[in-house]
Scaffold this motif. Structure first.
Motif, PDB file in Angstrom:
ATOM      1  N   ASP A 104       0.860  -1.186   0.000  1.00 57.48           N
ATOM      2  CA  ASP A 104       0.000   0.000   0.000  1.00 57.48           C
ATOM      3  C   ASP A 104       0.893   1.232   0.000  1.00 57.48           C
ATOM      4  O   ASP A 104       1.123   1.842   1.042  1.00 57.48           O
ATOM      5  N   PRO A 105       1.441   1.621  -1.174  1.00 54.30           N
ATOM      6  CA  PRO A 105       2.487   2.638  -1.189  1.00 54.30           C
ATOM      7  C   PRO A 105       2.035   4.029  -0.766  1.00 54.30           C
ATOM      8  O   PRO A 105       1.006   4.528  -1.214  1.00 54.30           O
ATOM      9  N   PHE A 106       2.823   4.623   0.111  1.00 53.03           N
ATOM     10  CA  PHE A 106       2.709   6.056   0.394  1.00 53.03           C
ATOM     11  C   PHE A 106       4.076   6.636   0.079  1.00 53.03           C
ATOM     12  O   PHE A 106       5.066   6.308   0.737  1.00 53.03           O
ATOM     13  N   VAL A 107       4.135   7.480  -0.952  1.00 54.68           N
ATOM     14  CA  VAL A 107       5.407   7.991  -1.453  1.00 54.68           C
ATOM     15  C   VAL A 107       5.630   9.396  -0.911  1.00 54.68           C
ATOM     16  O   VAL A 107       4.835  10.305  -1.153  1.00 54.68           O
ATOM     17  N   VAL A 108       6.732   9.584  -0.177  1.00 57.39           N
ATOM     18  CA  VAL A 108       6.994  10.858   0.490  1.00 57.39           C
ATOM     19  C   VAL A 108       8.480  10.919   0.833  1.00 57.39           C
ATOM     20  O   VAL A 108       9.141   9.876   0.959  1.00 57.39           O
ATOM     21  N   ASP A 109       8.997  12.113   0.999  1.00 61.54           N
ATOM     22  CA  ASP A 109      10.388  12.268   1.437  1.00 61.54           C
ATOM     23  C   ASP A 109      10.435  12.102   2.952  1.00 61.54           C
ATOM     24  O   ASP A 109      10.447  13.070   3.702  1.00 61.54           O
ATOM     25  N   TRP A 110      10.481  10.849   3.391  1.00 58.79           N
ATOM     26  CA  TRP A 110      10.381  10.549   4.813  1.00 58.79           C
ATOM     27  C   TRP A 110      11.579  11.065   5.609  1.00 58.79           C
ATOM     28  O   TRP A 110      11.438  11.573   6.713  1.00 58.79           O
ATOM     29  N   ASP A 111      12.788  10.923   5.053  1.00 59.25           N
ATOM     30  CA  ASP A 111      13.994  11.285   5.796  1.00 59.25           C
ATOM     31  C   ASP A 111      14.496  12.689   5.463  1.00 59.25           C
ATOM     32  O   ASP A 111      15.600  13.073   5.855  1.00 59.25           O
ATOM     33  N   ASN A 132      15.089   5.815  -0.243  1.00 62.19           N
ATOM     34  CA  ASN A 132      15.631   6.184  -1.549  1.00 62.19           C
ATOM     35  C   ASN A 132      16.988   6.837  -1.317  1.00 62.19           C
ATOM     36  O   ASN A 132      17.092   7.839  -0.610  1.00 62.19           O
ATOM     37  N   VAL A 133      18.027   6.270  -1.908  1.00 62.18           N
ATOM     38  CA  VAL A 133      19.380   6.803  -1.704  1.00 62.18           C
ATOM     39  C   VAL A 133      19.908   7.497  -2.950  1.00 62.18           C
ATOM     40  O   VAL A 133      21.099   7.800  -3.053  1.00 62.18           O
ATOM     41  N   GLY A 184       6.520  20.614  11.858  1.00 62.40           N
ATOM     42  CA  GLY A 184       7.512  20.508  10.792  1.00 62.40           C
ATOM     43  C   GLY A 184       8.040  19.104  10.563  1.00 62.40           C
ATOM     44  O   GLY A 184       8.907  18.912   9.712  1.00 62.40           O
ATOM     45  N   LYS A 185       7.525  18.123  11.298  1.00 66.16           N
ATOM     46  CA  LYS A 185       7.974  16.740  11.148  1.00 66.16           C
ATOM     47  C   LYS A 185       6.811  15.881  10.666  1.00 66.16           C
ATOM     48  O   LYS A 185       5.660  16.087  11.057  1.00 66.16           O
ATOM     49  N   LEU A 186       7.131  14.884   9.822  1.00 65.50           N
ATOM     50  CA  LEU A 186       6.096  14.002   9.307  1.00 65.50           C
ATOM     51  C   LEU A 186       5.658  12.989  10.365  1.00 65.50           C
ATOM     52  O   LEU A 186       6.490  12.384  11.045  1.00 65.50           O
ATOM     53  N   LEU A 265       3.405  10.253  16.359  1.00 66.90           N
ATOM     54  CA  LEU A 265       4.032  11.558  16.175  1.00 66.90           C
ATOM     55  C   LEU A 265       5.540  11.391  16.147  1.00 66.90           C
ATOM     56  O   LEU A 265       6.115  10.770  17.053  1.00 66.90           O
ATOM     57  N   GLN A 266       6.170  11.927  15.113  1.00 66.36           N
ATOM     58  CA  GLN A 266       7.618  11.814  15.009  1.00 66.36           C
ATOM     59  C   GLN A 266       8.292  12.703  16.051  1.00 66.36           C
ATOM     60  O   GLN A 266       7.901  13.851  16.263  1.00 66.36           O
TER      61      GLN A 266
END
Length: 267
Positions: A104-111, A132-133, A184-186, A265-266
């Protein structure tokens, strides 16, 4: 479930047209392609699409999941058009695949490093992350999935489980990622599936355990007999025994299939 993608095209007045199959530039419905030895009933169903500019070319692409737990990319050509054939998304170690089923893809800039990562729930529960590196602006290069939120402890079937016993999502997790508290954090919202179990009215937990153990013994014997049956009459009789046994559980336990939404919460 059938493996097709539906789209509701927007209208100028803010409403939507009726849902229709999303088609490729060849005019045919988009379908996850089958590779050698793959099964249409496993690899092509339970599609979960996410629209994102995956390759940074200015066009929305589709990153999709399936029952198997792999991921495919349908490249966008702009104005809602997509190349007909999906591409299996891979890592250096083989196909990108979650632990469990129902990717169930959720595509985001997590890091927060400028490129797009992939997060997913799973039939097993928990949340997984494929980093993603490649770096900003480069074609995605994903690592294999790692656990971001651990799946719940496996519980013995028939064991009492109350809402108060839950400490996190159980199974069949689906996720949404966003900055929910504005720091400001995901953060991550996780939906799940859980079956709450309680003793039938008038029974104690100890009595439930005893009765369940006796029922399980009968169930295992009935299933073994069904599997061993060779002629039609024996199979029919064994199958009927299995069907008769299943509702017997209601005499000693109550089950409620439900689900909850959990917020992480991150830090």
């Amino acid at each position: 479930m059938a493996g097709l993608f539906q789209v509701l095209w927007g209208k100028p007045d803010g409403t939507f047209r009726a849902a229709e199959e999303l088609k490729g530039t060849d005019g045919q419905p988009l379908v996850i392609p089958l590779g050698p030895g793959e099964d249409a009933w496993i690899d092509c169903i339970c599609t979960r699409p996410t629209a994102i500019d995956w390759d940074a070319d200015g066009h929305l692409d589709l990153v999709v999941g399936n029952f198997t737990g792999t991921f495919y990319l349908f490249k966008g050509e702009g104005k809602g058009r997509f190349l007909p054939k999906g591409e299996l998304i891979e890592t250096d170690d083989g196909p990108l695949k979650i632990s469990g089923h129902h990717s169930d893809p959720f595509v985001v800039d997590w890091d927060n490093d400028g490129d797009l990562d992939v997060l997913s729930g799973s039939s097993e529960g928990g949340v997984q992350w494929a980093e993603n590196v490649a770096g900003r602006g480069a074609a995605p290069k994903l690592k294999p999935f790692q656990s971001l939120i651990e799946k719940a402890e496996t519980r013995e079937y028939g064991r009492v489980l109350a809402e108060a016993d839950l400490t996190g999502p159980v199974m069949s997790t689906r996720i949404w990622v966003d900055d929910l508290n504005g720091d400001g954090k995901l953060d991550i919202l996780v939906g799940d599936l859980v079956t709450l179990v309680a003793p039938a009215k008038g029974l104690s937990e100890a009595e439930l355990k005893e009765k369940y153990a006796a029922w399980q013994k009968e169930w295992d014997a009935a299933v073994a007999k069904l599997n061993a049956a060779t002629d039609a009459a024996a199979k029919q009789a064994a199958n009927q025994r299995v069907q008769d046994l299943w509702p017997e559980r209601n005499k000693f336990l109550q089950e409620e299939m439900t689900g909850f939404v959990w917020l992480y919460l991150q830090k």
